[in-house]
Design a protein around this motif. Structure first.
Motif, PDB file in Angstrom:
ATOM      1  N   LEU A 106       0.836  -1.205   0.000  1.00 61.17           N
ATOM      2  CA  LEU A 106       0.000   0.000   0.000  1.00 61.17           C
ATOM      3  C   LEU A 106       0.870   1.254   0.000  1.00 61.17           C
ATOM      4  CD1 LEU A 106      -2.689   1.490   0.215  1.00 61.17           C
ATOM      5  CD2 LEU A 106      -2.550   1.214   2.713  1.00 61.17           C
ATOM      6  N   TYR A 107       1.905   1.241   0.835  1.00 62.19           N
ATOM      7  CA  TYR A 107       2.778   2.417   0.881  1.00 62.19           C
ATOM      8  C   TYR A 107       3.495   2.599  -0.457  1.00 62.19           C
ATOM      9  CZ  TYR A 107       5.863   5.971   2.773  1.00 62.19           C
ATOM     10  OH  TYR A 107       6.514   7.156   2.990  1.00 62.19           O
ATOM     11  N   GLY A 108       3.868   1.488  -1.092  1.00 67.09           N
ATOM     12  CA  GLY A 108       4.483   1.572  -2.408  1.00 67.09           C
ATOM     13  C   GLY A 108       3.535   2.170  -3.439  1.00 67.09           C
ATOM     14  N   VAL A 109       2.237   1.842  -3.325  1.00 66.50           N
ATOM     15  CA  VAL A 109       1.238   2.447  -4.209  1.00 66.50           C
ATOM     16  C   VAL A 109       1.154   3.950  -3.969  1.00 66.50           C
ATOM     17  CG1 VAL A 109      -1.237   2.588  -4.683  1.00 66.50           C
ATOM     18  CG2 VAL A 109      -0.121   0.360  -4.521  1.00 66.50           C
ATOM     19  N   PHE A 110       1.177   4.348  -2.689  1.00 64.49           N
ATOM     20  CA  PHE A 110       1.162   5.775  -2.364  1.00 64.49           C
ATOM     21  C   PHE A 110       2.386   6.492  -2.947  1.00 64.49           C
ATOM     22  CE2 PHE A 110      -1.650   5.250   1.654  1.00 64.49           C
ATOM     23  CZ  PHE A 110      -2.791   5.377   0.869  1.00 64.49           C
ATOM     24  N   VAL A 111       3.538   5.836  -2.857  1.00 62.28           N
ATOM     25  CA  VAL A 111       4.752   6.433  -3.425  1.00 62.28           C
ATOM     26  C   VAL A 111       4.602   6.599  -4.937  1.00 62.28           C
ATOM     27  CG1 VAL A 111       7.209   6.042  -3.895  1.00 62.28           C
ATOM     28  CG2 VAL A 111       6.298   5.632  -1.601  1.00 62.28           C
ATOM     29  N   SER A 112       4.079   5.572  -5.601  1.00 65.27           N
ATOM     30  CA  SER A 112       3.875   5.652  -7.054  1.00 65.27           C
ATOM     31  C   SER A 112       2.888   6.760  -7.411  1.00 65.27           C
ATOM     32  CB  SER A 112       3.367   4.314  -7.594  1.00 65.27           C
ATOM     33  OG  SER A 112       4.329   3.305  -7.439  1.00 65.27           O
ATOM     34  N   LEU A 113       1.804   6.861  -6.626  1.00 64.84           N
ATOM     35  CA  LEU A 113       0.827   7.919  -6.867  1.00 64.84           C
ATOM     36  C   LEU A 113       1.430   9.298  -6.651  1.00 64.84           C
ATOM     37  CD1 LEU A 113      -2.397   6.438  -5.217  1.00 64.84           C
ATOM     38  CD2 LEU A 113      -2.022   6.865  -7.644  1.00 64.84           C
ATOM     39  N   THR A 114       2.269   9.413  -5.620  1.00 65.72           N
ATOM     40  CA  THR A 114       2.923  10.697  -5.351  1.00 65.72           C
ATOM     41  C   THR A 114       3.801  11.105  -6.521  1.00 65.72           C
ATOM     42  OG1 THR A 114       2.944  10.238  -2.970  1.00 65.72           O
ATOM     43  CG2 THR A 114       4.445  11.936  -3.766  1.00 65.72           C
ATOM     44  N   ILE A 115       4.586  10.155  -7.008  1.00 61.92           N
ATOM     45  CA  ILE A 115       5.472  10.438  -8.137  1.00 61.92           C
ATOM     46  C   ILE A 115       4.668  10.820  -9.371  1.00 61.92           C
ATOM     47  CG2 ILE A 115       7.161   9.409  -9.709  1.00 61.92           C
ATOM     48  CD1 ILE A 115       8.122   7.717  -7.324  1.00 61.92           C
ATOM     49  N   ASN A 116       3.553  10.097  -9.605  1.00 58.67           N
ATOM     50  CA  ASN A 116       2.737  10.379 -10.785  1.00 58.67           C
ATOM     51  C   ASN A 116       2.057  11.745 -10.687  1.00 58.67           C
ATOM     52  OD1 ASN A 116       3.272   8.007 -12.189  1.00 58.67           O
ATOM     53  ND2 ASN A 116       1.720   6.872 -11.081  1.00 58.67           N
TER      54      ASN A 116
END
Length: 469
Positions: free
Chosen positions: A296-306
């Motif tokens: 989940l945190y990795g998804v948040f990181v990806s969303l932040t970058i995007n």
């Protein structure tokens, strides 16, 4: 006798001022054109990102499972530290290239590019040796936590392959920095789109069609495609600008000291930002809550970058253009560009956070499947608040670099990162991921979010007073 002669005026006396005005207008038009072209080509890159993040990655999650994808996220977060090491010389290099271009100093450009390239090669070898020592000597449970026990066979090959790819990126990313200094971000965006499309195709075919569930393959498909695109961008740069091809004969110790000095200050603070907010916080989540929450945190990181990418598409061409405008003493243009960047980024951040809260739970389940169906609006509200703070800090980072206050930026950022690490740990330990994200956002707004805008305004005001504007 002419009117000008009768009045005692020399017609040629106005020519230098007129020439300077025309030249200033030409350079201003070039800066505006470079920013517009960069924004347009950014949409090409975003199209590739959409293919990767919203089509290929969900395929990987569904085929590999949430926990296996969490292992990939842990590998990527750990190795992204290598990529962060190279960003430090970017501001100093772009400022140097801006000044060299303003003076039409081709030798200066070549000395800057050659010195920077061989510095990156040396630092890549050093970083690779240090990280290889860590990977070969420490057990994975020490690096990632006890909950990663038994995953050695899945993670080791991915970590070693990823290390090689990220070291290549370490050197090849220098081309992006040079393109920024030359106001050619559009070329970087175009090649970025190529890399994203290649990565999406590799994941879709390898994982979706051939059902390759190995973590190392996902690392190769995504990051290997980026390496290919960066290599293409580098070859294109050297083909267009023969004087920028690295030559050991043009390495200068004085240039290296300048790049290293400014770069050390900037890379230290930005390295810590990435390490703490992506790597350390991800590591803490893994230690406290296990691979599922790391996913989940990795998804948040990806969303932040995007999400940040939509702001970077404007900030990346803007701050070098601001630096070039200051080098040419075109200060009104620099102030106008800064106001536009602040306005665009702030509006985008607020709209993005609102969208996360309103449609986030439905969108995440649609995007990633039922294993991500239990994300609450409270969690997304905390994450949205962090996104607002994160984007606001980025805007201030970009403009502080543009006005040439890199060392001051580094000092302020070091203070913020130290406070943020403590706040994130305490909030995670006693509240969970949501409170951790909220605490991170509060810290960002209280430190860089308050200090840096005042610094940018002060510097531009001082420049205004000095120029009599």
């Amino acid at each position: 006798m002419s009117i000008s002669a009768q009045s005692g005026l020399d017609p040629s006396a106005t020519l230098p001022d007129q020439t300077m005005e025309d030249e200033s207008t030409t350079h201003a038009s070039r800066r505006d054109r470079s920013i517009k072209l960069a924004v347009v080509t950014s949409f090409l890159s975003k199209g590739g990102t959409i293919l990767l993040q919203f089509l290929a990655i969900p395929i990987a999650v569904r085929v590999m499972g949430r926990e296996e994808f969490g292992v990939y996220s842990s590998v990527s977060l750990a190795l992204s530290t290598v990529a962060l090491l190279e960003i430090g010389i970017g501001p100093a290099l772009a400022h140097g290239l801006s000044k060299a271009n303003a003076a039409d100093d081709k030798l200066g450009r070549r000395e800057l590019s050659s010195t920077a390239f061989f510095m990156m090669v040396g630092l890549a070898l050093l970083a690779g040796a240090l990280l290889a020592t860590v990977l070969s000597s420490l057990p994975l449970t020490t690096l990632f936590g006890d909950k990663f026990g038994g995953l050695d066979s899945a993670m080791r090959p991915a970590l070693w392959l990823g290390l090689v790819l990220f070291l290549l990126l370490f050197v090849l990313n220098l081309t992006d920095r040079i393109r920024e200094g030359l106001l050619e971000v559009a070329a970087t965006n175009t090649w970025g789109a190529v890399g994203n499309v290649l990565a999406a195709a590799a994941v879709a075919i390898g994982v979706g069609v051939f059902k390759i569930k190995e973590v190392w393959f996902l690392v190769l498909a995504i990051h290997g495609a980026v390496v290919v695109a960066k290599l293409g961008n580098t070859i294109g740069l050297w083909t267009k600008y023969r004087d920028l091809i690295p030559s050991i004969r043009h390495v200068r110790r004085s240039v290296a000291r300048h790049l290293f000095g400014d770069g050390l200050a900037f890379s230290t603070c930005c390295l810590l930002v990435g390490v703490v907010e992506y790597n350390v916080c991800g590591w803490m989540v893994g230690h406290e809550l296990g691979p599922s929450m790391v996913a989940l945190y990795g998804v948040f990181v990806s969303l932040t970058i995007n999400q940040l990418g939509f702001v970077i598409m404007l900030s990346t061409p803007t701050w070098p253009a601001v630096a070039e405008a200051i080098a040419r003493n075109d200060l009104p243009w620099a102030r106008k560009a800064a106001k536009k960047l602040y306005l665009y980024g702030s509006v985008f951040a607020l709209c993005s956070a609102a969208g996360l809260v309103l449609v986030g739970p439905w969108a995440l389940e649609l995007w990633l499947g039922e294993s991500f169906s239990n994300i609450s609006r409270g969690m997304l509200a905390a994450y949205g608040f962090y996104v607002i703070a994160h984007i606001w800090r980025h805007l201030n980072h970009a403009l502080t670099i543009g006005v040439g206050k890199v060392t001051r930026l580094a000092r302020v950022q070091l203070i913020e990162t130290f406070i943020l690490a403590i706040a994130a740990w305490a909030a995670l330990r006693y509240g969970g991921v949501g409170p951790m994200l909220f605490a991170m956002g509060v810290t960002i707004l209280a430190v860089t979010g308050w200090i840096l805008p005042r610094l940018v305004r002060k510097e531009l005001s001082q420049e205004s007073a000095a120029s009599g504007d």
